[in-house]
Design a protein around this motif. Structure first.
Motif, mmCIF file in Angstrom:
data_model
loop_
_atom_site.group_PDB
_atom_site.id
_atom_site.type_symbol
_atom_site.label_atom_id
_atom_site.label_comp_id
_atom_site.label_asym_id
_atom_site.label_seq_id
_atom_site.Cartn_x
_atom_site.Cartn_y
_atom_site.Cartn_z
ATOM 1 N N PRO A 113 0.631 -1.534 0.103
ATOM 2 C CA PRO A 113 -0.521 -0.207 -0.312
ATOM 3 C C PRO A 113 1.573 1.552 0.180
ATOM 4 N N GLY A 114 0.558 1.823 -1.362
ATOM 5 C CA GLY A 114 1.712 3.540 -1.181
ATOM 6 C C GLY A 114 2.516 3.025 -1.927
ATOM 7 N N GLU A 115 3.348 2.102 -2.084
ATOM 8 C CA GLU A 115 3.938 1.706 -3.496
ATOM 9 C C GLU A 115 3.841 2.357 -4.462
ATOM 10 N N ALA A 116 4.777 3.247 -5.197
ATOM 11 C CA ALA A 116 4.244 2.521 -7.186
ATOM 12 C C ALA A 116 5.837 2.789 -7.093
ATOM 13 N N SER A 117 5.973 3.860 -7.773
ATOM 14 C CA SER A 117 7.034 4.522 -8.948
ATOM 15 C C SER A 117 7.114 5.752 -9.605
ATOM 16 N N PHE A 118 8.569 6.287 -10.126
ATOM 17 C CA PHE A 118 8.251 7.815 -10.190
ATOM 18 C C PHE A 118 8.944 7.878 -11.577
ATOM 19 N N VAL B 256 7.616 2.169 0.261
ATOM 20 C CA VAL B 256 8.408 1.317 0.272
ATOM 21 C C VAL B 256 8.802 1.842 -0.897
ATOM 22 N N SER B 257 10.416 1.520 -1.108
ATOM 23 C CA SER B 257 11.293 2.017 -2.251
ATOM 24 C C SER B 257 12.229 0.813 -2.133
ATOM 25 N N GLY C 42 8.985 5.699 2.957
ATOM 26 C CA GLY C 42 8.022 6.148 3.565
ATOM 27 C C GLY C 42 6.901 6.723 3.807
ATOM 28 N N LYS C 43 7.795 7.803 2.684
ATOM 29 C CA LYS C 43 5.838 8.638 2.501
ATOM 30 C C LYS C 43 5.990 9.324 1.281
#
Length: 357
Positions: A185-190, A213-214, A236-237
């Motif tokens: 949850p909250g993990e994606a990519s840039f 999460v990275s 974390g953000k």
């Protein structure tokens, strides 16, 4: 001679030499002590913000940006021909990969998630992929020399969107959901610079994630199975994580990023590994803040590594162990080295283009 702080009262050899030296230093652009490379800004003639860049060789380069801007240069980036894709005049082309001056692949960041291909230098574009899901967002595209490529995007239904192509982007296959990496949850990519994806071979891929999460997601069998490699980078953000992944070899990697909302923060903003992520090392001297793109550069045939962000460009002469100021050029988002050759180009906001020599 007052502008150069040199007044000649006696035409001696020593005084003449001193003046000539001071003039040379004054006229040398963007070079600090110890550097062996310089940057030259090019007037692009457009105001787009660039994040998509592909440098083919010392002559050919392609750029993609906001408001549908696509540019191609055939003289090393000194001059550009600008064009737009019909029907996509407002697209933000953050993902660009070029094969030569005629053939390139571009992708829009946002909805619709759409990919285009040209084989005539951008005169005509063919749509080869489209996904109208409002959550779709393509983050990066890359290819191998054989023409095998992947594109990936933010998670849909908890799974990373991964596409593959075997014909230089002419068609795409979506990786089945049960084979796509499961995301936290909250993990994606840039899609800050399109450099969070790398192909070591047709089968061996690495994708960097960020947010809560990275990690690095690695597959060695074309996506049939994945290994998650944890990283110590700031996370974390939704504004934190890896923004760029650079691989000098299969084991020698550098990751950079940080927090784009705190762009001067140097805490845990870069790491390097010499064993493919089994052990990460913190630089003795980190980059000067948030960095959204890493690339090698080859002045005088030596391989150095650049990292850039809103605060300027940093350079490492030792594969990420220490970083120092290269320049204070602002508004830059992406830097790429030629696939074949020695050219290095950087680009960013308000049409800014820098040639690094």
């Amino acid at each position: 001679m007052d502008n150069n702080n040199c007044t000649i009262t006696k035409p001696t050899i020593l005084s003449l030499a001193a003046c000539l030296l001071s003039i040379c230093i004054a006229l040398t652009p963007n070079i600090s002590i110890g550097q062996t490379a310089a940057s030259v800004e090019v007037k692009s003639g457009v105001t787009a913000s660039f994040r998509g860049l592909s440098v083919v060789d010392d002559s050919v380069a392609w750029l993609g940006g906001t408001n549908g801007a696509i540019g191609v240069s055939v003289n090393g980036g000194t001059q550009w021909k600008w064009q737009k894709v019909a029907g996509c005049e407002k697209c933000d082309f953050r993902s660009v990969f070029a094969f030569d001056d005629r053939s390139a692949v571009i992708a829009n960041a946002g909805t619709p998630a759409v990919i285009f291909v040209t084989n005539d230098g951008g005169e005509h574009w063919k749509e080869t992929y489209r996904l109208n899901d409002t959550n779709a967002f393509i983050d990066g595209i890359t290819f191998t020399e054989s023409g095998t490529g992947i594109a990936y995007g933010d998670p849909l239904n908890g799974r990373l969107l991964v596409l593959s192509s075997s014909n230089r982007g002419g068609s795409w296959t979506t990786l089945p959901a049960d084979q796509s990496p499961e995301m936290h949850p909250g993990e994606a990519s840039f899609a800050a610079s399109g450099t969070c994806v790398h192909m070591f071979s047709d089968r061996h891929w690495v994708i960097a994630t960020g947010g809560t999460v990275s990690s690095l997601l690695e597959t060695k069998n074309s996506g049939r199975s994945w290994q998650r490699i944890s990283t110590p980078i700031l996370q974390g953000k939704n504004s934190t994580g890896i923004f760029s992944f650079y691989a000098a070899s299969k084991k020698n990697w550098i990751i950079a990023g940080g927090d784009y909302k705190k762009d001067t923060l140097t805490t845990d903003n870069a790491f390097y590994t010499r064993n493919a992520g089994r052990k990460w090392r913190r630089p003795k001297v980190p980059p000067r803040g948030y960095r959204e793109c890493i690339s090698r550069t080859t002045p005088t045939n030596k391989q150095y590594v650049l990292a850039l962000g809103p605060g300027g460009i940093d350079i490492s002469y030792n594969n990420g162990r220490t970083w120092q100021t290269y320049s204070n050029d602002r508004q830059l988002h992406v830097v790429k080295h030629a696939q074949k050759g020695t050219a290095t180009i950087a680009a960013g906001g308000n049409g800014k283009i820098i040639l690094i020599r």
